[in-house]
Design an enzyme around this catalytic site. Structure first.
Site, PDB file in Angstrom:
ATOM      1  N   ASP A   1       0.828  -1.207   0.000  1.00 55.81           N
ATOM      2  CA  ASP A   1       0.000   0.000   0.000  1.00 55.81           C
ATOM      3  C   ASP A   1       0.866   1.263   0.000  1.00 55.81           C
ATOM      4  OD1 ASP A   1      -2.431  -1.408  -0.013  1.00 55.81           O
ATOM      5  OD2 ASP A   1      -2.338  -1.684   2.160  1.00 55.81           O
ATOM      6  N   ALA A   2       1.907   1.269   0.831  1.00 53.64           N
ATOM      7  CA  ALA A   2       2.813   2.419   0.851  1.00 53.64           C
ATOM      8  C   ALA A   2       3.561   2.536  -0.474  1.00 53.64           C
ATOM      9  CB  ALA A   2       3.801   2.291   2.017  1.00 53.64           C
TER      10      ALA A   2
ATOM     11  N   HIS B   1      -6.216  -5.457  -3.599  1.00 55.79           N
ATOM     12  CA  HIS B   1      -6.610  -4.859  -2.324  1.00 55.79           C
ATOM     13  C   HIS B   1      -7.277  -3.531  -2.653  1.00 55.79           C
ATOM     14  CE1 HIS B   1      -6.754  -4.173   1.862  1.00 55.79           C
ATOM     15  NE2 HIS B   1      -5.580  -3.610   2.054  1.00 55.79           N
TER      16      HIS B   1
END
Length: 348
Positions: free
Chosen positions: A100-101, A124
Protein backbone atom coordinates in the site's frame (compact mmCIF):
# COMPACT_ATOMS: atom_id res chain seq x y z
CA UNK A 1 -22.75 -17.16 -12.33
CA UNK A 2 -23.79 -20.02 -10.07
CA UNK A 3 -26.30 -19.41 -7.28
CA UNK A 4 -25.12 -20.85 -3.97
CA UNK A 5 -26.98 -20.84 -0.65
CA UNK A 6 -24.72 -19.73 2.22
CA UNK A 7 -26.51 -20.37 5.49
CA UNK A 8 -29.84 -19.11 4.14
CA UNK A 9 -28.40 -16.25 2.07
CA UNK A 10 -28.11 -16.80 -1.67
CA UNK A 11 -24.98 -15.53 -3.40
CA UNK A 12 -23.70 -15.62 -6.95
CA UNK A 13 -20.25 -17.14 -7.39
CA UNK A 14 -18.07 -18.06 -10.36
CA UNK A 15 -16.56 -21.54 -10.48
CA UNK A 16 -13.91 -23.08 -12.69
CA UNK A 17 -16.54 -25.35 -14.21
CA UNK A 18 -18.65 -22.52 -15.59
CA UNK A 19 -15.67 -20.33 -16.53
CA UNK A 20 -12.90 -22.78 -17.49
CA UNK A 21 -9.26 -21.89 -17.99
CA UNK A 22 -9.59 -22.18 -21.78
CA UNK A 23 -12.23 -19.45 -21.74
CA UNK A 24 -10.03 -17.24 -19.57
CA UNK A 25 -7.15 -17.64 -22.03
CA UNK A 26 -9.43 -16.68 -24.91
CA UNK A 27 -10.62 -13.52 -23.13
CA UNK A 28 -7.05 -12.38 -22.42
CA UNK A 29 -5.30 -13.70 -25.55
CA UNK A 30 -4.36 -10.21 -26.79
CA UNK A 31 -3.35 -8.83 -23.38
CA UNK A 32 0.07 -8.37 -21.85
CA UNK A 33 -0.27 -8.75 -18.08
CA UNK A 34 2.35 -6.70 -16.25
CA UNK A 35 2.70 -7.79 -12.62
CA UNK A 36 4.07 -4.76 -10.79
CA UNK A 37 5.83 -5.79 -7.60
CA UNK A 38 7.31 -9.16 -6.69
CA UNK A 39 6.89 -9.15 -2.94
CA UNK A 40 3.87 -10.73 -1.21
CA UNK A 41 1.23 -11.36 -3.90
CA UNK A 42 3.36 -10.81 -7.01
CA UNK A 43 5.25 -14.14 -7.20
CA UNK A 44 2.23 -16.38 -6.68
CA UNK A 45 -0.02 -14.55 -9.11
CA UNK A 46 2.68 -14.07 -11.77
CA UNK A 47 3.88 -17.69 -11.68
CA UNK A 48 0.36 -19.10 -11.71
CA UNK A 49 -0.59 -16.92 -14.67
CA UNK A 50 2.57 -17.95 -16.52
CA UNK A 51 2.01 -21.64 -15.82
CA UNK A 52 -1.60 -21.27 -16.96
CA UNK A 53 -0.47 -20.01 -20.35
CA UNK A 54 -1.00 -16.25 -20.18
CA UNK A 55 1.33 -13.56 -21.55
CA UNK A 56 2.95 -12.24 -18.37
CA UNK A 57 5.81 -9.88 -17.60
CA UNK A 58 7.10 -8.69 -14.23
CA UNK A 59 8.02 -5.17 -13.20
CA UNK A 60 10.37 -4.73 -10.27
CA UNK A 61 13.06 -2.33 -9.07
CA UNK A 62 16.38 -3.59 -10.34
CA UNK A 63 18.33 -2.76 -7.18
CA UNK A 64 16.11 -4.90 -4.96
CA UNK A 65 16.37 -8.40 -3.49
CA UNK A 66 13.08 -9.27 -5.15
CA UNK A 67 14.63 -8.64 -8.58
CA UNK A 68 17.01 -11.51 -7.85
CA UNK A 69 14.11 -13.60 -6.59
CA UNK A 70 12.31 -12.99 -9.88
CA UNK A 71 15.38 -14.03 -11.86
CA UNK A 72 15.66 -17.19 -9.76
CA UNK A 73 12.00 -17.92 -10.53
CA UNK A 74 12.75 -17.89 -14.25
CA UNK A 75 11.85 -14.37 -15.29
CA UNK A 76 14.37 -13.15 -17.88
CA UNK A 77 15.66 -9.55 -17.73
CA UNK A 78 14.83 -7.71 -20.94
CA UNK A 79 12.35 -10.39 -22.02
CA UNK A 80 9.88 -11.04 -19.20
CA UNK A 81 11.44 -8.98 -16.38
CA UNK A 82 11.71 -5.20 -16.56
CA UNK A 83 12.11 -2.11 -14.45
CA UNK A 84 8.74 -0.86 -13.19
CA UNK A 85 8.53 2.00 -15.67
CA UNK A 86 9.12 -0.20 -18.72
CA UNK A 87 6.74 -2.90 -17.49
CA UNK A 88 4.05 -0.23 -17.09
CA UNK A 89 4.56 0.88 -20.68
CA UNK A 90 4.58 -2.66 -22.08
CA UNK A 91 1.58 -3.97 -20.15
CA UNK A 92 -2.04 -3.64 -21.23
CA UNK A 93 -3.21 -4.96 -17.85
CA UNK A 94 -1.24 -3.47 -14.96
CA UNK A 95 -1.48 -5.66 -11.85
CA UNK A 96 -0.61 -3.11 -9.17
CA UNK A 97 0.71 -5.45 -6.47
CA UNK A 98 3.15 -3.21 -4.62
CA UNK A 99 2.54 -2.67 -0.90
CA UNK A 100 0.00 0.00 0.00
CA UNK A 101 2.81 2.42 0.85
CA UNK A 102 4.65 1.40 -2.33
CA UNK A 103 1.53 2.08 -4.39
CA UNK A 104 1.32 5.63 -3.06
CA UNK A 105 4.95 6.27 -4.02
CA UNK A 106 4.66 4.66 -7.46
CA UNK A 107 1.23 6.02 -8.39
CA UNK A 108 2.39 9.04 -10.46
CA UNK A 109 4.48 6.72 -12.66
CA UNK A 110 1.69 4.14 -13.02
CA UNK A 111 -0.95 6.79 -13.71
CA UNK A 112 1.22 8.23 -16.47
CA UNK A 113 1.34 4.80 -18.16
CA UNK A 114 -2.44 4.27 -18.01
CA UNK A 115 -3.31 5.08 -21.60
CA UNK A 116 -6.96 4.82 -22.71
CA UNK A 117 -8.07 1.20 -23.02
CA UNK A 118 -5.65 -0.22 -20.47
CA UNK A 119 -6.75 -2.05 -17.34
CA UNK A 120 -5.67 -1.30 -13.77
CA UNK A 121 -5.84 -4.34 -11.47
CA UNK A 122 -5.60 -4.42 -7.69
CA UNK A 123 -5.61 -7.22 -5.13
CA UNK A 124 -6.61 -4.86 -2.32
CA UNK A 125 -9.12 -2.00 -2.30
CA UNK A 126 -6.98 0.17 -0.01
CA UNK A 127 -5.53 2.69 -2.46
CA UNK A 128 -8.79 3.50 -4.26
CA UNK A 129 -11.08 3.36 -1.20
CA UNK A 130 -8.92 5.75 0.81
CA UNK A 131 -8.09 7.97 -2.18
CA UNK A 132 -8.22 11.15 -0.06
CA UNK A 133 -5.29 9.73 1.91
CA UNK A 134 -3.42 7.92 -0.88
CA UNK A 135 -4.00 10.20 -3.87
CA UNK A 136 -4.81 7.16 -6.05
CA UNK A 137 -7.57 8.35 -8.40
CA UNK A 138 -7.63 6.31 -11.64
CA UNK A 139 -8.30 8.08 -14.95
CA UNK A 140 -11.83 7.58 -16.26
CA UNK A 141 -10.85 5.91 -19.55
CA UNK A 142 -9.40 2.68 -18.10
CA UNK A 143 -10.99 -0.39 -16.52
CA UNK A 144 -10.33 -0.65 -12.79
CA UNK A 145 -10.80 -4.12 -11.31
CA UNK A 146 -9.82 -6.22 -8.31
CA UNK A 147 -9.09 -9.88 -7.59
CA UNK A 148 -8.23 -10.51 -3.94
CA UNK A 149 -7.08 -14.05 -3.08
CA UNK A 150 -8.15 -14.92 0.46
CA UNK A 151 -4.67 -15.78 1.66
CA UNK A 152 -1.01 -15.04 1.12
CA UNK A 153 0.73 -15.25 -2.23
CA UNK A 154 2.71 -18.17 -0.83
CA UNK A 155 -0.51 -20.07 -0.10
CA UNK A 156 -1.89 -19.18 -3.53
CA UNK A 157 1.17 -20.69 -5.21
CA UNK A 158 1.37 -23.74 -2.95
CA UNK A 159 -2.27 -24.63 -3.49
CA UNK A 160 -1.90 -24.13 -7.24
CA UNK A 161 1.00 -26.58 -7.35
CA UNK A 162 -1.12 -29.05 -5.37
CA UNK A 163 -3.88 -28.78 -7.96
CA UNK A 164 -6.13 -26.83 -5.58
CA UNK A 165 -7.35 -23.25 -5.55
CA UNK A 166 -7.47 -20.39 -3.05
CA UNK A 167 -10.85 -18.62 -3.06
CA UNK A 168 -10.84 -14.99 -4.19
CA UNK A 169 -13.17 -12.01 -4.20
CA UNK A 170 -13.52 -9.83 -7.27
CA UNK A 171 -14.83 -6.33 -7.87
CA UNK A 172 -15.27 -3.78 -10.63
CA UNK A 173 -14.66 -0.15 -9.73
CA UNK A 174 -14.78 1.20 -13.26
CA UNK A 175 -15.89 -0.40 -16.53
CA UNK A 176 -14.64 1.90 -19.29
CA UNK A 177 -14.45 -0.81 -21.96
CA UNK A 178 -17.70 -2.64 -21.26
CA UNK A 179 -15.60 -5.80 -20.87
CA UNK A 180 -14.33 -5.36 -17.31
CA UNK A 181 -16.40 -8.23 -15.92
CA UNK A 182 -15.10 -10.88 -18.31
CA UNK A 183 -11.55 -9.61 -17.81
CA UNK A 184 -11.69 -9.68 -14.02
CA UNK A 185 -13.20 -13.17 -13.94
CA UNK A 186 -10.63 -14.42 -16.45
CA UNK A 187 -7.82 -13.01 -14.33
CA UNK A 188 -9.33 -14.52 -11.18
CA UNK A 189 -9.35 -17.94 -12.84
CA UNK A 190 -5.88 -17.33 -14.26
CA UNK A 191 -4.23 -16.57 -10.92
CA UNK A 192 -5.54 -19.87 -9.53
CA UNK A 193 -8.71 -19.03 -7.62
CA UNK A 194 -10.82 -21.88 -6.28
CA UNK A 195 -14.02 -19.94 -6.80
CA UNK A 196 -14.77 -16.21 -7.12
CA UNK A 197 -17.31 -14.19 -5.13
CA UNK A 198 -18.28 -10.62 -5.92
CA UNK A 199 -17.77 -7.62 -3.66
CA UNK A 200 -16.81 -3.97 -4.10
CA UNK A 201 -13.57 -2.13 -3.35
CA UNK A 202 -14.84 -0.62 -0.09
CA UNK A 203 -16.25 -3.87 1.32
CA UNK A 204 -13.08 -5.74 0.33
CA UNK A 205 -10.79 -3.40 2.22
CA UNK A 206 -13.09 -3.11 5.25
CA UNK A 207 -13.39 -6.89 5.59
CA UNK A 208 -9.70 -7.43 4.84
CA UNK A 209 -8.40 -4.96 7.41
CA UNK A 210 -10.83 -6.30 10.00
CA UNK A 211 -9.88 -9.90 9.28
CA UNK A 212 -6.13 -9.28 9.40
CA UNK A 213 -6.38 -7.45 12.70
CA UNK A 214 -8.98 -9.91 13.95
CA UNK A 215 -9.24 -13.69 13.74
CA UNK A 216 -6.72 -14.18 10.94
CA UNK A 217 -3.72 -12.64 12.68
CA UNK A 218 -4.08 -10.07 15.46
CA UNK A 219 -6.80 -11.65 17.59
CA UNK A 220 -5.43 -15.14 16.95
CA UNK A 221 -1.95 -14.20 18.15
CA UNK A 222 -3.36 -12.37 21.15
CA UNK A 223 -5.62 -15.19 22.35
CA UNK A 224 -2.84 -17.75 21.89
CA UNK A 225 -0.52 -15.63 24.02
CA UNK A 226 -3.19 -15.20 26.69
CA UNK A 227 -3.78 -18.94 27.06
CA UNK A 228 -0.07 -19.86 26.91
CA UNK A 229 0.81 -17.23 29.54
CA UNK A 230 -1.98 -18.46 31.83
CA UNK A 231 -0.84 -22.08 31.62
CA UNK A 232 2.77 -21.10 32.32
CA UNK A 233 1.68 -18.97 35.28
CA UNK A 234 -0.20 -21.97 36.66
CA UNK A 235 2.92 -24.13 36.54
CA UNK A 236 2.61 -25.98 33.23
CA UNK A 237 5.80 -26.60 31.25
CA UNK A 238 6.56 -24.71 28.00
CA UNK A 239 6.09 -27.90 26.01
CA UNK A 240 2.71 -28.68 27.57
CA UNK A 241 1.57 -25.08 27.31
CA UNK A 242 2.53 -24.76 23.65
CA UNK A 243 1.08 -28.10 22.62
CA UNK A 244 -2.25 -27.38 24.32
CA UNK A 245 -2.37 -23.83 22.91
CA UNK A 246 -0.91 -23.95 19.40
CA UNK A 247 0.24 -27.37 18.22
CA UNK A 248 -3.05 -29.18 18.71
CA UNK A 249 -4.88 -26.32 17.01
CA UNK A 250 -2.65 -26.06 13.94
CA UNK A 251 -1.77 -29.72 13.47
CA UNK A 252 -5.11 -31.31 14.27
CA UNK A 253 -8.26 -29.41 15.14
CA UNK A 254 -8.19 -26.61 12.55
CA UNK A 255 -7.70 -29.24 9.85
CA UNK A 256 -10.93 -30.91 10.98
CA UNK A 257 -12.71 -27.54 10.80
CA UNK A 258 -11.37 -27.03 7.29
CA UNK A 259 -12.60 -30.44 6.21
CA UNK A 260 -16.23 -30.26 7.33
CA UNK A 261 -16.89 -27.35 9.67
CA UNK A 262 -16.83 -26.55 13.38
CA UNK A 263 -19.75 -28.82 14.28
CA UNK A 264 -18.00 -31.76 12.60
CA UNK A 265 -14.81 -31.02 14.51
CA UNK A 266 -16.79 -30.93 17.77
CA UNK A 267 -18.49 -34.21 16.85
CA UNK A 268 -15.11 -35.86 16.33
CA UNK A 269 -13.62 -34.83 19.67
CA UNK A 270 -14.13 -36.33 23.11
CA UNK A 271 -17.45 -35.78 24.84
CA UNK A 272 -15.66 -33.79 27.54
CA UNK A 273 -14.14 -31.48 24.93
CA UNK A 274 -17.49 -31.12 23.18
CA UNK A 275 -19.29 -30.08 26.35
CA UNK A 276 -16.64 -27.60 27.39
CA UNK A 277 -16.35 -26.02 23.96
CA UNK A 278 -20.10 -25.54 23.65
CA UNK A 279 -20.35 -24.11 27.18
CA UNK A 280 -17.51 -21.60 26.73
CA UNK A 281 -17.92 -20.60 23.07
CA UNK A 282 -20.54 -17.94 23.72
CA UNK A 283 -18.59 -16.49 26.64
CA UNK A 284 -15.59 -15.84 24.41
CA UNK A 285 -17.80 -14.50 21.60
CA UNK A 286 -19.51 -12.02 23.92
CA UNK A 287 -16.21 -11.00 25.53
CA UNK A 288 -14.52 -10.07 22.25
CA UNK A 289 -17.57 -8.65 20.42
CA UNK A 290 -16.92 -5.09 21.76
CA UNK A 291 -13.31 -5.29 20.59
CA UNK A 292 -14.46 -6.22 17.09
CA UNK A 293 -16.93 -3.32 17.11
CA UNK A 294 -14.08 -0.97 18.04
CA UNK A 295 -11.86 -2.52 15.38
CA UNK A 296 -14.43 -2.19 12.57
CA UNK A 297 -15.12 1.43 13.52
CA UNK A 298 -11.40 2.17 13.37
CA UNK A 299 -11.28 0.63 9.90
CA UNK A 300 -14.40 2.43 8.66
CA UNK A 301 -13.23 5.86 9.83
CA UNK A 302 -9.90 5.44 8.07
CA UNK A 303 -7.84 5.42 11.25
CA UNK A 304 -6.31 2.03 10.46
CA UNK A 305 -5.51 3.14 6.92
CA UNK A 306 -3.83 6.32 8.13
CA UNK A 307 -1.74 4.46 10.70
CA UNK A 308 -0.60 2.05 8.01
CA UNK A 309 0.30 4.91 5.67
CA UNK A 310 2.13 6.86 8.38
CA UNK A 311 4.18 3.94 9.71
CA UNK A 312 4.80 1.91 6.56
CA UNK A 313 6.12 4.89 4.61
CA UNK A 314 8.80 5.72 7.18
CA UNK A 315 12.38 5.14 5.94
CA UNK A 316 13.19 3.01 9.00
CA UNK A 317 9.98 0.95 8.80
CA UNK A 318 11.78 -2.30 7.92
CA UNK A 319 14.21 -1.94 10.81
CA UNK A 320 11.40 -1.29 13.28
CA UNK A 321 9.38 -4.19 11.84
CA UNK A 322 12.34 -6.53 12.18
CA UNK A 323 12.70 -5.50 15.83
CA UNK A 324 9.01 -6.17 16.54
CA UNK A 325 9.11 -9.54 14.81
CA UNK A 326 12.30 -10.45 16.65
CA UNK A 327 10.57 -9.72 19.96
CA UNK A 328 7.74 -12.04 18.90
CA UNK A 329 10.12 -14.72 17.65
CA UNK A 330 12.25 -14.58 20.80
CA UNK A 331 9.29 -14.88 23.19
CA UNK A 332 9.19 -18.08 25.19
CA UNK A 333 6.02 -19.30 23.50
CA UNK A 334 7.41 -19.14 19.97
CA UNK A 335 10.82 -20.41 21.05
CA UNK A 336 8.96 -23.39 22.48
CA UNK A 337 7.17 -23.64 19.15
CA UNK A 338 10.45 -23.77 17.27
CA UNK A 339 11.56 -26.72 19.40
CA UNK A 340 8.21 -28.50 19.02
CA UNK A 341 8.38 -28.17 15.21
CA UNK A 342 11.81 -29.77 15.22
CA UNK A 343 10.39 -32.74 17.10
CA UNK A 344 7.63 -33.44 14.58
CA UNK A 345 8.28 -36.89 13.01
CA UNK A 346 8.59 -35.58 9.45
CA UNK A 347 11.45 -33.34 10.56
CA UNK A 348 13.49 -36.15 12.14
Amino acid sequence: MAKINFGGTEESVVTREEFPLEQAREVLKNETIAVLGYGVQGPGQALNLRDNGFNVIVGQRKDSKTWEKAVNDGWVPGETLFELEEACERGTILQFLLSDAGQIAAWPMVKNALKPGKTLYFSHGFGVTFKERTGIVPPTDVDVILVAPKGSGTSLRRMFLEGKGLNSSFAIFQDASGKAREKVVALGIGVGSGYLFETDFKKEVFSDLTGERGTLMGALAGILEAQYNLLRKKGHSPSESFNETVEELTESLILLVAENGMDWMYANCSTTAQRGALDWKDKFRDAVAPVFEELYESVATGNEAQRSIDTNSQPDYREKLDAELKELRDSEMWQAGAQVRKLRPQNN
